[in-house]
Structure formats: structure tokens, C-alpha cells
Design an enzyme around this catalytic site. Structure first.
Site, PDB file in Angstrom:
ATOM      1  N   ASP A 191      36.408  50.265  34.932  1.00 53.42           N
ATOM      2  CA  ASP A 191      37.040  48.987  35.193  1.00 53.42           C
ATOM      3  C   ASP A 191      36.215  48.408  36.105  1.00 53.42           C
ATOM      4  O   ASP A 191      36.307  48.487  37.343  1.00 53.42           O
ATOM      5  CB  ASP A 191      38.532  49.091  35.457  1.00 53.42           C
ATOM      6  CG  ASP A 191      39.227  47.786  35.903  1.00 53.42           C
ATOM      7  OD1 ASP A 191      38.443  46.903  35.807  1.00 53.42           O
ATOM      8  OD2 ASP A 191      40.280  47.880  35.956  1.00 53.42           O
ATOM      9  N   LYS A 233      32.022  38.905  39.832  1.00 47.50           N
ATOM     10  CA  LYS A 233      32.202  38.941  38.566  1.00 47.50           C
ATOM     11  C   LYS A 233      32.583  37.459  37.969  1.00 47.50           C
ATOM     12  O   LYS A 233      32.120  37.103  36.859  1.00 47.50           O
ATOM     13  CB  LYS A 233      33.509  39.804  38.214  1.00 47.50           C
ATOM     14  CG  LYS A 233      33.927  39.976  36.700  1.00 47.50           C
ATOM     15  CD  LYS A 233      35.131  40.936  36.806  1.00 47.50           C
ATOM     16  CE  LYS A 233      35.611  41.141  35.534  1.00 47.50           C
ATOM     17  NZ  LYS A 233      36.725  42.151  35.329  1.00 47.50           N
ATOM     18  N   GLU A 243      39.869  44.447  28.668  1.00 45.29           N
ATOM     19  CA  GLU A 243      40.733  44.978  29.626  1.00 45.29           C
ATOM     20  C   GLU A 243      42.256  45.170  29.081  1.00 45.29           C
ATOM     21  O   GLU A 243      42.805  46.248  29.340  1.00 45.29           O
ATOM     22  CB  GLU A 243      40.541  44.276  30.862  1.00 45.29           C
ATOM     23  CG  GLU A 243      39.323  44.548  31.608  1.00 45.29           C
ATOM     24  CD  GLU A 243      39.032  43.555  32.731  1.00 45.29           C
ATOM     25  OE1 GLU A 243      39.841  42.468  32.909  1.00 45.29           O
ATOM     26  OE2 GLU A 243      37.768  43.501  33.061  1.00 45.29           O
ATOM     27  N   ASP A 250      47.717  40.171  31.918  1.00 47.86           N
ATOM     28  CA  ASP A 250      46.844  41.051  32.882  1.00 47.86           C
ATOM     29  C   ASP A 250      46.314  39.940  33.734  1.00 47.86           C
ATOM     30  O   ASP A 250      45.508  38.842  33.337  1.00 47.86           O
ATOM     31  CB  ASP A 250      45.743  41.585  32.026  1.00 47.86           C
ATOM     32  CG  ASP A 250      44.585  42.288  33.147  1.00 47.86           C
ATOM     33  OD1 ASP A 250      44.785  42.117  34.286  1.00 47.86           O
ATOM     34  OD2 ASP A 250      43.645  43.006  32.866  1.00 47.86           O
TER      35      ASP A 250
HETATM   36  N1  LIG Z   1      51.381  43.039  46.625  1.00 49.08           N
HETATM   37  C1  LIG Z   1      50.535  42.053  46.180  1.00 49.08           C
HETATM   38  N2  LIG Z   1      50.962  40.812  46.133  1.00 49.08           N
HETATM   39  C2  LIG Z   1      50.200  39.748  45.493  1.00 49.08           C
HETATM   40  N3  LIG Z   1      48.802  40.048  45.057  1.00 49.08           N
HETATM   41  C3  LIG Z   1      48.313  41.121  45.296  1.00 49.08           C
HETATM   42  C4  LIG Z   1      49.103  42.398  45.802  1.00 49.08           C
HETATM   43  N4  LIG Z   1      48.413  43.492  45.537  1.00 49.08           N
HETATM   44  C5  LIG Z   1      47.184  43.175  45.081  1.00 49.08           C
HETATM   45  N5  LIG Z   1      47.184  41.745  44.910  1.00 49.08           N
HETATM   46  C6  LIG Z   1      46.380  40.903  44.129  1.00 49.08           C
HETATM   47  O1  LIG Z   1      45.662  41.509  43.105  1.00 49.08           O
HETATM   48  C7  LIG Z   1      44.152  41.146  43.048  1.00 49.08           C
HETATM   49  C8  LIG Z   1      43.548  42.264  42.354  1.00 49.08           C
HETATM   50  O2  LIG Z   1      44.110  42.762  41.299  1.00 49.08           O
HETATM   51  P1  LIG Z   1      43.183  43.872  40.525  1.00 49.08           P
HETATM   52  O3  LIG Z   1      42.472  44.978  41.523  1.00 49.08           O
HETATM   53  O4  LIG Z   1      43.788  44.241  39.420  1.00 49.08           O
HETATM   54  O5  LIG Z   1      42.149  42.787  40.155  1.00 49.08           O
HETATM   55  P2  LIG Z   1      40.616  43.148  39.516  1.00 49.08           P
HETATM   56  O6  LIG Z   1      40.904  44.135  38.351  1.00 49.08           O
HETATM   57  O7  LIG Z   1      39.622  43.445  40.336  1.00 49.08           O
HETATM   58  O8  LIG Z   1      40.296  41.713  38.758  1.00 49.08           O
HETATM   59  P3  LIG Z   1      39.834  41.120  37.250  1.00 49.08           P
HETATM   60  O9  LIG Z   1      40.528  42.001  36.308  1.00 49.08           O
HETATM   61  O10 LIG Z   1      40.618  39.788  37.673  1.00 49.08           O
HETATM   62  O11 LIG Z   1      38.596  41.127  37.030  1.00 49.08           O
HETATM   63  C9  LIG Z   1      43.838  40.492  44.198  1.00 49.08           C
HETATM   64  O12 LIG Z   1      43.652  39.199  44.144  1.00 49.08           O
HETATM   65  C10 LIG Z   1      44.891  41.099  45.294  1.00 49.08           C
HETATM   66  O13 LIG Z   1      45.037  40.103  46.211  1.00 49.08           O
HETATM   67 MG   LIG Z   2      41.289  44.024  36.319  1.00 53.43          MG
END
Ligand SMILES: Nc1ncnc2c1ncn2[C@@H]1O[C@H](COP(=O)(O)OP(=O)(O)OP(=O)(O)O)[C@@H](O)[C@H]1O
Ligand SMILES: [Mg+2]
Lengths: 622, 170
Positions: free
Chosen positions: A25, A87, A184, A206
Site C-alpha cells: 500500500d 503521491k 485500493e 476510503d
Molecule cells: N485520529 C485521526 N483523526 C483524524 N485524522 C486522522 C486520524 N488518524 C489518522 N488520520 C489521518 O489519516 C491520514 C492518513 O491516512 P492513511 O494512512 O490511510 O493515508 P494513506 O493511505 O497514506 O493515503 P492515501 O490512501 O490517500 O494515499 C492522515 O491525513 C492522518 O492525519
Molecule cells: Mg490509503
């Protein structure tokens, strides 16, 4: 769920040899790598057992890199060289980059894709992503103690062709054999569906750090069929952070800040946002480089107010996906929540209200995508999945078309077409004696070319000079199972055929990739020959295994002489594999590939017949 | 080459058992989809991509009533003449114009209830036309006589899509 039975699928791994395959991922904020071990999908942690890897790369003078937590901890001190959320730049030009004024990076406008200037030189987002993938590959090879046979890399479902191609290039650059690009939300649906034995219509919502996807799927007897998908490739947690950041600037009446302070305040904004999921209020305090203190409190109420329209922005695509699937909210059995940003209570409420039911939060929203990708990688690598076979049927998110007179788009493949798909359309010349035609491939839903994304331009030459409207040019689009497009054009009114076939490229050609591979820090030390040998061996072993399996299953389809020839070439390949002549292995594999061409076609026909034989005539309505 | 009905082992008819089509489609994809051939040789992978593409195309066509009817008529050598502008019955055209005006008005007023009502009305007319097609094509085998109804069904389909799209106010 009840799984369908398949007589003998095309895969033919030797029964006991488990091939090492991973799902990755590659997230905007966090990246993960997972694998299926003893039938159980597991996220592979780092030495300290941490499952996530921040998607941040720091370039050091001289070209060395730090990836993940190490780079994350240096963001404030070295904002220009610590690249986060790249990304969002994949397959994008400078014009597409949001909040450029608050970004500490030194952007370089380049054809096709924006680039970033660092102490180690100008880097393309593809190279930066490749560093993240390399780090994950090393993590996987260490913990699995072996070379990887391949990887499934996930992409947002709403990624267009340019963004997908860029992701695949990054994986190649990282030395990964890409088994599939997987959407995803589809990966999440697999992990969720197999875990909970779900059947029926589901929505996957998502919202990650940088992207938003909504997919509607039908889960039925081991088939995961995506009915429609929609989203916004530039909407995620980063945008919520940005709203908090702007609010803080305004509250504290701050002038434009230097890069370090900007980065620090952005990080503080994110911390405050995340804290709000548990507490009604969060402090936002910082000491600026000027010595000035900021001491603010972010309340849930303020946060909801300043991000209200971001939450609202997720509902339009959700409505569109349902409509494209021909469904109403009442038809949906469950809404699976994925991505860290779905932890925000106001978002949970908005989704619950829209669907009239509480969303499903019983899987870890950070890991579910990587786990689903690992399950798919396991199947594609030819390992027998636990609990029977299953199949994914996915779609393309955005329509594909070409430019016609007046800057209008003629749609050729509509959005939400199930892939792989092929469509063709005929066009004609508009001038007398016209001998060339320029073809402009675009992606998007709007009527005007200028509102769509331009994917490729190419020319078909050698059209016989005829009166206007005399020539007939057939433009064919093929989208493969990764959702990647290739286009061909052919003049067919006369015997004089001119044709062309292109894959759109986005500023990165094959030779660029080769060069980057050569230049990269790691490969400068690695023996190029050893690398080629390893690649040809993996490929040769795959082919030999496939042919052995095919012969065992359907050897009866071959005449004795054909069988003899294939046996001979197979033996030759098997003899070459242990040796260290990379070219000999390649030649032997090519020969075997050629000799098995018609056998392959016959086997496929048999497969089709088998699928039909499974049904009794009795239940056909005559 | 087998036709689309044969591909799924279905009898060629306008009235189609949607469940049987869905099942046949999935069973076929389970045999030919590229994911089943990720470890196969190049030739097999190419063949898999072609078959899978073909299955998707056939499924798309047979699932859609307008496309299915056109395809059936084509199999019987009847051109539905979508490209040439043959005359439609006057009362049908008049009704279309009325509906389009109503759509513009509902769009302008953002009248969700009116759009919903239009959608239901169109669905009902479409069902009636489909019943007529089943009787003409499957029972009477009057293929040439079915072209008018196919074209009317196509009109309704387009209009229904526009009504749907009109619901996106943001
Ligand atoms: N408790 C929370 N409250 C609000 N936002 C949160 C919390 N925990 C994580 N996030 C937010 O979730 C986001 C990251 O999520 P995730 O790891 O699923 O994204 P990613 O998979 O890296 O991104 P994408 O799928 O968009 O490429 C960040 O913006 C983070 O600030
Ligand atoms: Mg993601």
C-alpha cells in the site's frame, strides 16, 4: 461465502514451493507491506515492529537517502529535502499542485510531471516513490528471507492513466516485479469480504491522507465485482490539515512564514486534528524561529466548521458512484470505512447520515488495503489461496476518448467499464488529400478537451490521399487488467495499411527508467549482470513452471510431434536455468514461449468450454 | 466465432434470465481472467486478455436491453438504422419533447421530487416497450417490425440518463 470450483486454473505453481509475494500500500502519508504467511495475511513490521512506514524520503548531500521515520523526524530541520506526500505529484504537472504557496519544496516545472529540486539533484516523484518502495522491498526480503517473486501495488481507484503509469514506473525502478496494480478500495473489499464471508452489495469509502475513493461492489460466491467507482484524487487528510493550518495563521495573525516554520505548523495542525478524534479540544502550540509563541486551542466545533465543505465534497462522488451502479442507498448492505481520515467523527456522521446506517469500522483502516493486496499477490504468484479461489473484476474510473473537431471529446471507453476492455471507433479525414492525422487521447468526463486530462498525442501518417471523408481510420483502445491504456490507429479504406500503436508516457520513457536505474545509489554498487541474471531466472522459472503445469493438465491437446518439440525446449530451458549465462536463459525462454503459442490458445478454448459445460440446458429459458 | 449468447451458453432471446447471464459471465471470467494466468507464458496471457475482454464486451451488451435487442436484430440481418434518421411516430416524438421540457424545468428549479417522478415514469414506459419487444422478437419473430420499439427504447434510455445526471446539483 460459497466459492465456485475451478477445474484447473491457468496458474501452475509446483505444489509445495511457496513463492514469496507481497502487497504494498503505497500511501500518501503511510506505506505498508504485507504478505500471506501460512495462509494468514500479515503486515510486515520494521525491526522495531512498527507496521507503518511514513511515506517520506529525505535526500542528503551526495545522494544518500533516509526513508520513513528517520526522514519524518528531520522534516522541520530540513524541509526542502524531506519530501512528503509526493503521491499527490505522481503523473501531475506543476499547474495541478495544490497550496504551492505554502509548500516548502523547490518545484521544477517539467514536461509531463512536476519535479523537485533537492541537495542531491532534481528528483521526479517517480524516483521518490521508488525509494519508498525499495525500503519496503528490503523490509520484506529481510523478514521473509528470500527474493520476492512479485508485488501487487495499490493505487487509488480514481487514479488516471498517468498516475497509474507513474506508479508502475516507480515499482520498476525499485526493482519490483509488478504482478498487478490493484485499486485500493477493491483491495480493502477483498480483505473485508474474505474475513467476514460477506455476500451482497457493499460500498467502500476510503479517505486517506491524499486521496478519496468510493467504490460499489457486488460480492457473490467468491467474485468481487466492482460495479462503479468514483472519487477525488486530490482530497484527503492533507486538506483537513491545510484548513487547520490556514485557520492557525489567521488566528495568530501571522505573516507568511519561512519553510521551517511552515512545516512545523503544518505538523502541529495535523497533530491537533488527530487529537480531536478522542478529545473535544486540542492545543496547538509552537515556538516560531522568530522567537514568537503561538498558543491556540482547536475545538471540535471550529474544526467542523472550517472543514465542512471538505466533508461535503465526499458526497458528490458517492452519489455518482451509486447512480452509475444503478443503485439506491437502500440497496447497500454495508459501508466499509478505510483510511486514517475516516477516524474523524464528523465524517463518520456524514457517511452514516447519507447511507442511513452506521458504517463498518471493524477492520483496521490503516492496514486493510495492504492485507487485501497481499491476498491478491499470493494468488497471482500462483500460491493456492486458503479457503478456495476468488476473482476480482474491476473497472476504469474515468472515460477515455479522443479529440475531435472543435476541441470536443469523442468518448470511446466509458467510465466504469469492466477491465480488461477494448473499444474501437472509426474516424475520417476532413480535408481533401489529407495524408496524416493527429490523434489526441484524453481522459475525463467533460465535453471539452480543455477540461479533460491529456494522455498522449501521436500521428498516423501514410494515409492515402483521398477526398475529405474518404479514408477510414479505426482507433482502438485497449485497457489491460492494471487499468493501463494502449491505443492503436489503422487506416483501412485501402490495402495500404498504415498503423501505429502507442502507450501513453508521461515524460518518462523506457530509456529514462534505465538511466535512473543505472544512476541510482544502490545499483551503482550492484553488479548489473547479476541483476539481469536474477531477472531472467525468475522469468524463466515462471515460464518453465507454467508449461509443466499446462502439460500435466492439458497435454492431451497436443499431437505427438508438438509435444516432443515442447518437451525438448522445456528441457533446454531447464538446463539453462542453473547456469549463469543470462542471455542463454532468455533465448531458451523465448523459444519455449514461441513454441507454446498455439497450445495456449487451445487450452483457453478448453477453459471456455469447461465454463459452459458446467451449466445444464434444463435451466435455460428457451 | 461464437455469438454472444453462445459464449454464455444462453438461448438467443430478448427476454433473458438476468441471473443466468450473471452466473455464466462469472463462470467464464473465472476461467479466462488475466489474474488466472499471471504465472503463465506470454501466449497464454495474451489469449487470456483477449477472452476476458470479449467476455466483458458480450456481458455489457447482453445486459443492456437496447443493445441486446439491436444485437438480436443484427443476428437476423435487420439493421436498426440508428445512424439514419427515420421518422418516429408523431405522438411518441411529441411526448419526448414534453418530457424534455419538463426535465429542463425540474433541473432549473432543482425539483428532486419531479425528477424522481420522471424517472419512475420512464422506467414504466421502458418496461412496456421491453414487453412489446419480447413478444415481437421472441414469440412473433417479427424482427423488422421490432426496430421501431428498439429506437423508442433507446430514446427513453438517453432521457433517463439525462434525468439521472440532472440530480447532481453540486
Ligand atoms: N485520529 C485521526 N483523526 C483524524 N485524522 C486522522 C486520524 N488518524 C489518522 N488520520 C489521518 O489519516 C491520514 C492518513 O491516512 P492513511 O494512512 O490511510 O493515508 P494513506 O493511505 O497514506 O493515503 P492515501 O490512501 O490517500 O494515499 C492522515 O491525513 C492522518 O492525519
Ligand atoms: Mg490509503
Amino acid at each position: 461465502m460459497a466459492l465456485f470450483q475451478i477445474a484447473e486454473p491457468g496458474q501452475s505453481a509446483a505444489p509445495h514451493r511457496h513463492r514469496l509475494a507481497v502487497g504494498i500500500d503505497l500511501g500518501t502519508t503511510n506505506s505498508l507491506v504485507a504478505t500471506v504467511r501460512s495462509g494468514i495475511p500479515t503486515v510486515l513490521g520494521d525491526e522495531q515492529g512498527r507496521p507503518l512506514m511514513p511515506s517520506i524520503v529525505r535526500y542528503l548531500p551526495g545522494g544518500a537517502v533516509e526513508v520513513g521515520y528517520a526522514a519524518q523526524s528531520r522534516q522541520v530541520e530540513d524541509p526542502k529535502n524531506c519530501l512528503a506526500s509526493v503521491k499527490r505529484f505522481m503523473g501531475r504537472g506543476l499547474r495541478d499542485v495544490a497550496y504551492i504557496e505554502n509548500s516548502p519544496y523547490d518545484f521544477v516545472d517539467a514536461p509531463g510531471m512536476v519535479q523537485l529540486r533537492t541537495v542531491a539533484g532534481v528528483k521526479s516523484p517517480v524516483e521518490v516513490s521508488a525509494e519508498i518502495l525499495k525500503a519496503l522491498r528490503r523490509r520484506a526480503e529481510l523478514s521473509l528471507a528470500g527474493d520476492l517473486a512479485g508485488a501487487v501495488i495499490t493505487v487509488p481507484a480514481y487514479f488516471d492513466d498517468a498516475q497509474r503509469q507513474a506508479t508502475k514506473d516507480a515499482a520498476r525502478l525499485a526493482g519490483l516485479n509488478v504482478l498487478r496494480l490493484l485499486n485500493e478500495p477493491t483491495a480493502a473489499a477483498v480483505a473485508y469480504g474474505l474475513e467476514n464471508a460477506s455476500e451482497g452489495l457493499y460500498a467502500v469509502f476510503d479517505l486517506g491522507g491524499g486521496t478519496f475513493d468510493i467504490s460499489i461492489l457486488r460480492l457473490s460466491r467468491g467474485v468481487f465485482e466492482v460495479l462503479a467507482t468514483s472519487g477525488d484524487a486530490a482530497l484527503g487528510g492533507d486538506d483537513f490539515d491545510h484548513r487547520v493550518f490556514c485557520w492557525a495563521l489567521e488566528e495568530a495573525k501571522l505573516p507568511p512564514l519561512p519553510p521551517r516554520d511552515t512545516r512545523m505548523l503544518q505538523l502541529k495542525s495535523r497533530e491537533a486534528k488527530e487529537a480531536l478524534a478522542l478529545h473535544g479540544e486540542a492545543p496547538l502550540t509552537a515556538k516560531l524561529s522568530s522567537g514568537e509563541f503561538i498558543d491556540l486551542r482547536l475545538t471540535t466545533e471550529t474544526f467542523c466548521r472550517i472543514t465542512q465543505n471538505l466533508v461535503h465534497k465526499t458526497l458528490g462522488p458517492t452519489r455518482k458512484a451509486l447512480r452509475d451502479a444503478g443503485l439506491a442507498v437502500e440497496d447497500i448492505k454495508g459501508v466499509v470505512m478505510v483510511g486514517g481520515a475516516t477516524r474523524m467523527p464528523q465524517l463518520q456522521r456524514a457517511v452514516a447520515e447519507f447511507f442511513g446506517r452506521d458504517p463498518l469500522n471493524n477492520l483496521d483502516p490503516d492496514k486493510v488495503v495492504a492485507l487485501g493486496a497481499a491476498m491478491q499477490a499470493n494468488v497471482l504468484a500462483g500460491n493456492q489461496p486458503e479457503g478456495g479461489d476468488w476473482l476480482l473484476l474491476d473497472v476504469i474510473p474515468l472515460s477515455l476518448g479522443i479529440e475531435t473537431m472543435g476541441g470536443l471529446v469523442e468518448r470511446i471507453v466509458p467510465r466504469n467499464s469492466t477491465i480488461p476492455t477494448a473499444r474501437a471507433q472509426e474516424f475520417t479525414t476532413f480535408k481533401d488529400g489529407q495524408t496524416a492525422m493527429s490523434i489526441h487521447v484524453v481522459q475525463g468526463e467533460r465535453e471539452l478537451v480543455s477540461d479533460c486530462r491529456s494522455l498522449a498525442r501521436f500521428e498516423l501518417r501514410g494515409i492515402p490521399p483521398l477526398a475529405a471523408g474518404g479514408a477510414r481510420i479505426r482507433v482502438g483502445f485497449q485497457v489491460d487488467a492494471d487499468g493501463l491504456l494502449s491505443v492503436s490507429a489503422r487506416e483501412q479504406s485501402t490495402g495500404l495499411e498504415s498503423s501505429i500503436s502507442v502507450k501513453p508516457s508521461y515524460g518518462l520513457g523506457d530509456s529514462d527508467i534505465e538511466r535512473m536505474l543505472r544512476d541510482s545509489f544502490e545499483h551503482a554498487r550492484e553488479d548489473m549482470h547479476a541483476r539481469a541474471l536474477r531477472e531472467h531466472r525468475v522469468e524463466g522459472e515462471r515460464l518453465a513452471g507454467a508449461v509443466r503445469g499446462a502439460l500435466a493438465a492439458d497435454g492431451g491437446l497436443l499431437a505427438p510431434e508438438e509435444r516432443g518439440e515442447i518437451d525438448r525446449l522445456l528441457a533446454a530451458l531447464e538446463a539453462a536455468l542453473p547456469g549463469d549465462d543470462a542471455r542463454a536463459i532468455k533465448r531458451a525462454a523465448e523459444a519455449l514461449n514461441r513454441a507454446t503459442g498455439s497450445f495456449a490458445a487451445r487450452r483457453m478454448d478448453e477453459g471456455v468450454k469447461r465454463a459452459l459445460a458446467g451449466r445444464s440446458i434444463a435451466n435455460l429459458d428457451l | 466465432m461464437t455469438n454472444h449468447f453462445e459464449l454464455f451458453g444462453l438461448a438467443p432471446s430478448f427476454a433473458l434470465d438476468a441471473g443466468a447471464l450473471d452466473r455464466a459471465f462469472r463462470e467464464l471470467q473465472a476461467q479466462v481472467h488475466p489474474d488466472r494466468f499471471a504465472q503463465a507464458g506470454d501466449a497464454e496471457r495474451r489469449a487470456s486478455m483477449q477472452w476476458s475482454t470479449r467476455a466483458n464486451e458480450a456481458y455489457r451488451l447482453l445486459r443492456d436491453p437496447v443493445e441486446r435487442a439491436r444485437y438480436l436484430l443484427e443476428l437476423h440481418g435487420v439493421d436498426t438504422g440508428f445512424d439514419t434518421d427515420t421518422a418516429m411516430p408523431g405522438d411518441f416524438l411529441a411526448r419526448q419533447i414534453e418530457l424534455r421540457e419538463a426535465l429542463e424545468e425540474a433541473k432549473h428549479k432543482r425539483d428532486v421530487a419531479a425528477l424522481e417522478a420522471m424517472k419512475r415514469g420512464l422506467a414504466a414506459s421502458s418496461r412496456a416497450l421491453q414487453a412489446e419487444l419480447a413478444s415481437r422478437i421472441d414469440r412473433a419473430q417479427d424482427y423488422a417490425g421490432a426496430t421501431g420499439a428498439v429506437r423508442q427504447l433507446q430514446f427513453l434510455k438517453r432521457l433517463a440518463e439525462e434525468v439521472d445526471a440532472a440530480g447532481d446539483f453540486d
